[in-house]
Scaffold this active site. Structure first.
Site, PDB file in Angstrom:
ATOM      1  CG  ASP A  98      -0.281  -0.506   2.480  1.00 55.77           C
ATOM      2  OD1 ASP A  98       0.941  -0.344   2.613  1.00 55.77           O
ATOM      3  OD2 ASP A  98      -0.983  -1.064   3.341  1.00 55.77           O
ATOM      4  CD  GLU A 128      -8.986   0.778   7.383  1.00 52.86           C
ATOM      5  OE1 GLU A 128      -8.858  -0.079   8.284  1.00 52.86           O
ATOM      6  OE2 GLU A 128      -8.435   1.883   7.428  1.00 52.86           O
TER       7      GLU A 128
END
EC number: 3.5.99.6
Length: 289
Positions: free
Chosen positions: A72, A148
């Site tokens: 990421d 998430e």
């Protein structure tokens, strides 16, 4: 699924580094055969990276024929910002080893077209032959990369809005100022990581104990994205004692009972020095008049 339980963070880090070392050396990479390694950022893998650097400096491991793909990167943070994941990887790992810069792949959070950048990242992984070993860490809420809670378990690399819990947790890296913390990131998807031939997840500390419990003792649930790896054919969870505090006693006892078997994955510990000696010996022609 394997659960490796070590006493302390340092031991968990060393076990993980030994495993990566053995996997690379056994793969026997070369100019036409690169080992592809997925990598995380954060505090958890730092101990592992330090050991890998040590192995390289001792001449036991080379990254010359390794390609890396990071999980990421923040959106809008300059690449040279001290908290960017580009900076993190170069300062804590890449600049200390013999990997070629063109073989490191980190998402560009400042790309003009963010989704196109994500799509191109997926294509680069495919062009490299897929990920051989994807190493990851998790947050206390069980997120892997920036997937998430609530993320799709078949998601691909994409733009993601960060949860408030993640923003609050990351504020410590930005002088405690929430206004400075990026609110969006580019991240590989759960499906992207699941496509790897093997996944190793590092989980240490009591603050991640509930996440580990959710990861292995309860069912697969998109609110705990790490739980998806129950369904991967080759998942290795590496943790310390503190991370097992929420597990059932019988679960801990069962996996500790397998450590004699699991330790054979890192013992013997291979070295490129030995490989080079074997190669030179096998290439010698027998003496003849």
């Amino acid at each position: 699924m394997k659960l490796i339980i070590l006493d302390h963070y340092s031991q968990a880090s060393e076990w993980a580094a030994k495993y990566i070392r053995n996997r690379i050396i056994q793969f026997n990479p070369g100019p036409d055969k690169y080992f592809t390694l997925g990598l995380p950022t954060g505090s958890t893998p730092l101990g592992c990276y330090k050991k890998l650097i040590e192995y390289y400096k001792n001449g036991d491991l080379s990254f010359k024929y390794v390609k890396t793909f990071n999980m990421d990167e923040y959106v809008g943070l300059p690449r040279d910002h001290p908290e960017s994941y580009h900076s993190f990887m170069w300062n804590n790992f890449f600049k200390h080893i013999d990997i070629h810069p063109e073989n490191t792949h980190i998402l560009d959070g400042n790309a003009a077209d963010l989704q196109a950048e994500c799509d191109a990242f997926e294509e680069k992984i495919k062009a490299a032959g897929g990920i051989e070993l994807f190493v990851g860490g998790i947050g206390p809420d069980g997120h892997i990369a920036f997937n998430e809670p609530g993320s799709s378990l078949v998601s691909r690399t994409r733009v993601k809005t960060l949860a408030m819990d993640t923003i609050l947790a990351n504020a410590r890296f930005f002088d405690g100022d929430l206004a400075k913390v990026p609110t969006m990131a580019l991240t590989v998807g759960v499906g992207t990581v699941m496509d790897a031939r093997e996944v190793m997840i590092l989980i240490t500390g009591a603050h991640k104990a509930f996440a580990l419990y959710k990861a292995i003792e309860e069912g697969v649930n998109h609110m705990w994205t790490v739980s998806a790896f129950q369904q991967h054919p080759r998942t290795v969870f590496v943790c310390d004692e503190d991370a097992t505090l929420e597990l059932k006693v019988k679960t801990v006892k069962y996996f500790k009972g397998l450590m004699l078997v699991h330790n054979k994955l890192v013992d013997p510990l291979y070295s490129i020095k030995e490989k080079e000696i074997e190669k030179s010996q096998s290439s010698k022609k027998p003496y003849s008049d």
